[in-house]
Scaffold this motif. Structure first.
Motif, PDB file in Angstrom:
ATOM      1  N   ALA A   1       7.852  14.306  -8.271  1.00  0.00           N
ATOM      2  CA  ALA A   1       8.299  13.347  -9.279  1.00  0.00           C
ATOM      3  C   ALA A   1       7.626  13.671 -10.609  1.00  0.00           C
ATOM      4  CB  ALA A   1       7.968  11.912  -8.846  1.00  0.00           C
ATOM      5  N   THR A   2       8.155  13.089 -11.678  1.00  0.00           N
ATOM      6  CA  THR A   2       7.603  13.290 -13.018  1.00  0.00           C
ATOM      7  C   THR A   2       6.415  12.370 -13.235  1.00  0.00           C
ATOM      8  OG1 THR A   2       9.791  13.863 -13.854  1.00  0.00           O
ATOM      9  CG2 THR A   2       8.123  13.238 -15.482  1.00  0.00           C
ATOM     10  N   TYR A   3       5.349  12.919 -13.797  1.00  0.00           N
ATOM     11  CA  TYR A   3       4.147  12.129 -14.067  1.00  0.00           C
ATOM     12  C   TYR A   3       4.324  11.303 -15.334  1.00  0.00           C
ATOM     13  CZ  TYR A   3      -0.535  11.010 -15.765  1.00  0.00           C
ATOM     14  OH  TYR A   3      -1.634  10.352 -16.257  1.00  0.00           O
ATOM     15  N   ILE A   4       4.050  10.008 -15.220  1.00  0.00           N
ATOM     16  CA  ILE A   4       4.033   9.103 -16.372  1.00  0.00           C
ATOM     17  C   ILE A   4       2.717   8.326 -16.285  1.00  0.00           C
ATOM     18  CG2 ILE A   4       5.170   7.185 -17.538  1.00  0.00           C
ATOM     19  CD1 ILE A   4       7.768   8.057 -16.192  1.00  0.00           C
TER      20      ILE A   4
ATOM     21  N   LEU B   1       0.815  -1.218   0.000  1.00  0.00           N
ATOM     22  CA  LEU B   1       0.000   0.000   0.000  1.00  0.00           C
ATOM     23  C   LEU B   1       0.850   1.270   0.000  1.00  0.00           C
ATOM     24  CD1 LEU B   1      -2.865  -1.057   2.437  1.00  0.00           C
ATOM     25  CD2 LEU B   1      -2.997  -0.751  -0.037  1.00  0.00           C
ATOM     26  N   ASP B   2       1.689   1.449   1.005  1.00  0.00           N
ATOM     27  CA  ASP B   2       2.420   2.713   1.132  1.00  0.00           C
ATOM     28  C   ASP B   2       3.307   2.988  -0.084  1.00  0.00           C
ATOM     29  OD1 ASP B   2       3.051   5.058   2.625  1.00  0.00           O
ATOM     30  OD2 ASP B   2       4.984   4.185   3.110  1.00  0.00           O
ATOM     31  N   ALA B   3       4.010   1.985  -0.560  1.00  0.00           N
ATOM     32  CA  ALA B   3       4.906   2.189  -1.705  1.00  0.00           C
ATOM     33  C   ALA B   3       4.123   2.645  -2.938  1.00  0.00           C
ATOM     34  CB  ALA B   3       5.668   0.900  -2.008  1.00  0.00           C
ATOM     35  N   ASN B   4       2.987   2.024  -3.196  1.00  0.00           N
ATOM     36  CA  ASN B   4       2.184   2.395  -4.367  1.00  0.00           C
ATOM     37  C   ASN B   4       1.490   3.741  -4.179  1.00  0.00           C
ATOM     38  OD1 ASN B   4       2.475   0.193  -6.295  1.00  0.00           O
ATOM     39  ND2 ASN B   4       1.469  -1.089  -4.793  1.00  0.00           N
ATOM     40  N   MET B   5       1.025   4.031  -2.964  1.00  0.00           N
ATOM     41  CA  MET B   5       0.364   5.314  -2.717  1.00  0.00           C
ATOM     42  C   MET B   5       1.343   6.473  -2.853  1.00  0.00           C
ATOM     43  SD  MET B   5      -2.428   4.721   0.340  1.00  0.00           S
ATOM     44  CE  MET B   5      -1.286   3.931   1.476  1.00  0.00           C
ATOM     45  N   ARG B   6       2.569   6.301  -2.340  1.00  0.00           N
ATOM     46  CA  ARG B   6       3.572   7.375  -2.463  1.00  0.00           C
ATOM     47  C   ARG B   6       3.917   7.621  -3.926  1.00  0.00           C
ATOM     48  NH1 ARG B   6       8.453   6.132  -0.353  1.00  0.00           N
ATOM     49  NH2 ARG B   6       7.948   3.968   0.104  1.00  0.00           N
ATOM     50  N   ALA B   7       4.090   6.550  -4.685  1.00  0.00           N
ATOM     51  CA  ALA B   7       4.427   6.714  -6.104  1.00  0.00           C
ATOM     52  C   ALA B   7       3.271   7.356  -6.865  1.00  0.00           C
ATOM     53  CB  ALA B   7       4.764   5.348  -6.705  1.00  0.00           C
ATOM     54  N   TRP B   8       2.037   7.089  -6.445  1.00  0.00           N
ATOM     55  CA  TRP B   8       0.857   7.682  -7.081  1.00  0.00           C
ATOM     56  C   TRP B   8       0.763   9.179  -6.766  1.00  0.00           C
ATOM     57  CZ3 TRP B   8      -4.780   5.704  -5.705  1.00  0.00           C
ATOM     58  CH2 TRP B   8      -5.733   6.428  -6.435  1.00  0.00           C
ATOM     59  N   VAL B   9       1.004   9.559  -5.516  1.00  0.00           N
ATOM     60  CA  VAL B   9       0.774  10.953  -5.112  1.00  0.00           C
ATOM     61  C   VAL B   9       1.967  11.865  -5.366  1.00  0.00           C
ATOM     62  CG1 VAL B   9       1.582  10.903  -2.694  1.00  0.00           C
ATOM     63  CG2 VAL B   9      -0.401  12.302  -3.314  1.00  0.00           C
ATOM     64  N   PHE B  10       3.191  11.342  -5.420  1.00  0.00           N
ATOM     65  CA  PHE B  10       4.371  12.204  -5.527  1.00  0.00           C
ATOM     66  C   PHE B  10       4.335  13.134  -6.746  1.00  0.00           C
ATOM     67  CE2 PHE B  10       7.829  10.089  -2.683  1.00  0.00           C
ATOM     68  CZ  PHE B  10       7.084  10.451  -1.572  1.00  0.00           C
TER      69      PHE B  10
ATOM     70  N   PRO C   1      -5.034  17.383  -7.616  1.00  0.00           N
ATOM     71  CA  PRO C   1      -4.623  17.767  -8.980  1.00  0.00           C
ATOM     72  C   PRO C   1      -3.114  17.988  -9.062  1.00  0.00           C
ATOM     73  CG  PRO C   1      -5.590  19.639  -7.842  1.00  0.00           C
ATOM     74  CD  PRO C   1      -5.762  18.452  -6.925  1.00  0.00           C
ATOM     75  N   PHE C   2      -2.616  17.975 -10.274  1.00  0.00           N
ATOM     76  CA  PHE C   2      -1.198  18.239 -10.491  1.00  0.00           C
ATOM     77  C   PHE C   2      -0.905  19.721 -10.243  1.00  0.00           C
ATOM     78  CE2 PHE C   2      -2.010  14.509 -13.155  1.00  0.00           C
ATOM     79  CZ  PHE C   2      -1.016  13.663 -12.684  1.00  0.00           C
ATOM     80  N   PRO C   3       0.300  20.038  -9.751  1.00  0.00           N
ATOM     81  CA  PRO C   3       0.635  21.452  -9.538  1.00  0.00           C
ATOM     82  C   PRO C   3       0.723  22.182 -10.867  1.00  0.00           C
ATOM     83  CG  PRO C   3       2.588  20.070  -9.237  1.00  0.00           C
ATOM     84  CD  PRO C   3       1.408  19.137  -9.372  1.00  0.00           C
ATOM     85  N   SER C   4       0.405  23.460 -10.841  1.00  0.00           N
ATOM     86  CA  SER C   4       0.474  24.269 -12.064  1.00  0.00           C
ATOM     87  C   SER C   4       1.920  24.455 -12.470  1.00  0.00           C
ATOM     88  CB  SER C   4      -0.177  25.632 -11.824  1.00  0.00           C
ATOM     89  OG  SER C   4       0.000  26.464 -12.949  1.00  0.00           O
ATOM     90  N   THR C   5       2.190  24.248 -13.743  1.00  0.00           N
ATOM     91  CA  THR C   5       3.568  24.410 -14.251  1.00  0.00           C
ATOM     92  C   THR C   5       3.745  25.725 -15.006  1.00  0.00           C
ATOM     93  OG1 THR C   5       2.955  23.209 -16.265  1.00  0.00           O
ATOM     94  CG2 THR C   5       3.917  21.939 -14.461  1.00  0.00           C
TER      95      THR C   5
END
Length: 372
Positions: A120-123, A105-114, A217-221
């Motif tokens: 982190a870069t969204y892919i 859970l934690d590993a996947n949730m962190r990778a999802w939210v970062f 939402p993703f931060p504004s770039t």
């Protein structure tokens, strides 16, 4: 014994230790004037954690880093509490759920939210994989909690503390109500835990936990203009395009998506939603599957994965799966109702582990079969 925890701000990792301390009756001193980026780069701190990460715990015997390890240490400081259970098997199960919480859970949730926090870069394909992993983990956890208030035994253990703290950011940033509606027992468990006095006393110091209305939402770039805008240029008459740059021919209209064969069946007199409500309030028995399942979390992962793959049949089926037994081998039983007279072919083709189960078509006129 006085122990001091060093951290930059109160977060779910620090909360694990502070909640464990509340249950164990241990006093934790908070490090004063700790500044991330400065304090964690000093030689003194780097002796505590060579990576310079927080939290870290300073004890008379020496330092400890990694949040789960710190929580384990604090939970053991005073004998007599039940945070590690009351028997060797409960101790093993508590450790099992701590590892499950971290890895599934934690590993996947962190990778999802970062990427949504700007870390982190969204892919897109990667996010889809992380979401699938979270759903798989929540599905397994949901099945375990069907008839349990706590992860292990009949009272709060360190497994509940670490699991709940790891779920906090999921509920705050990612898990909308429509998302968690698939995991009602996880919902019930989480809100029960965060409202326990020893939990709420600590967690609410980060602000009241509220479930996300939308996925973060993703931060504004978009960056503000650094230079003053120049005077607009005078418009010039458009130059005629050479023939080689002429507009391309109109693309062919997309072909309509073929209908699912089950949508072509004549209307059914049975209202599936009514059946689901009736079923949910009726005691039911299930047919055995097999006796090959000897490890509890592996069995839960297999059934949870199967349910995730069966999501493609959500509009055309209703199903229930149970894992039965306190000791291995565990029994897997289930009941499924499909639209139409047979299991749909697209389900058999797409859900590859259908063939691992023994499927029996129910004959409603067979009293013996109905009783089983």
């Amino acid at each position: 014994m006085e122990v001091a925890i060093m951290h930059s701000e109160l977060n779910k990792n620090v909360c694990k230790t502070l909640i464990a301390a509340e249950y164990a009756g241990v006093e934790i001193k908070m490090a004063e004037n700790f500044q991330m980026g400065v304090s964690n780069k000093t030689p003194k701190f780097l002796k505590m954690n060579p990576l310079g990460k927080v939290p870290a715990l300073e004890t008379p015997e020496g330092p400890i880093f990694e949040s789960n390890a710190i929580a384990r240490y604090v939970a053991r400081l005073k004998p007599g509490n039940t945070l590690f259970g009351s028997s060797p098997i409960e101790y093993g199960q508590i450790e099992q759920w701590i590892d499950f919480s971290a890895l599934e859970l934690d590993a996947n949730m962190r990778a999802w939210v970062f990427p949504r926090l700007g870390y982190a870069t969204y892919i897109k394909s990667a996010e889809e994989s992380y979401i699938s992993g979270v759903k798989r983990g929540l599905g397994a956890l949901n099945m375990h909690l069907v008839s349990r208030a706590f992860l292990v035994g009949e009272s709060v253990t360190l497994a509940d503390i670490i699991m709940t703290c790891n779920l906090v950011n999921g509920f705050k940033y990612l898990f909308t109500k429509s998302f968690t509606s698939e995991f009602p027992h996880v919902e019930r468990y989480f809100w029960t835990m965060v409202n326990q006095p020893n939990f709420s006393k600590i967690i609410n110091r980060m602000g009241q936990v509220k479930q996300a209305d939308v996925v973060l939402p993703f931060p504004s770039t978009k960056k503000p203009d650094a230079k003053p805008k120049s005077e607009p240029k005078k418009e010039e008459a458009p130059k005629p395009k050479p023939e080689s740059e002429a507009a391309p021919e109109e693309e062919e209209a997309p072909k309509p998506k073929p209908k699912n064969p089950l949508d072509l069946l004549p209307p059914s007199k049975m209202v599936l939603d009514d059946w689901k409500r009736l079923y949910s309030n009726t005691k039911s028995n299930f047919r055995e599957y097999n006796d090959e399942n000897t490890v509890s979390f592996v069995t839960m992962n297999k059934v949870g994965g199967f349910l995730q793959r069966m999501d493609l049949a959500r509009k055309y089926a209703f199903g229930k799966m149970l894992i039965i037994g306190n000791e291995p081998p565990f029994k897997v039983k289930g009941l499924w109702i499909f639209r139409g007279p047979e299991i749909p072919k697209f389900v058999m083709d797409e859900c590859y582990d259908m063939e691992l189960y023994e499927w029996t078509k129910v004959d409603l006129s067979d009293e013996a079969q109905k009783a089983s």
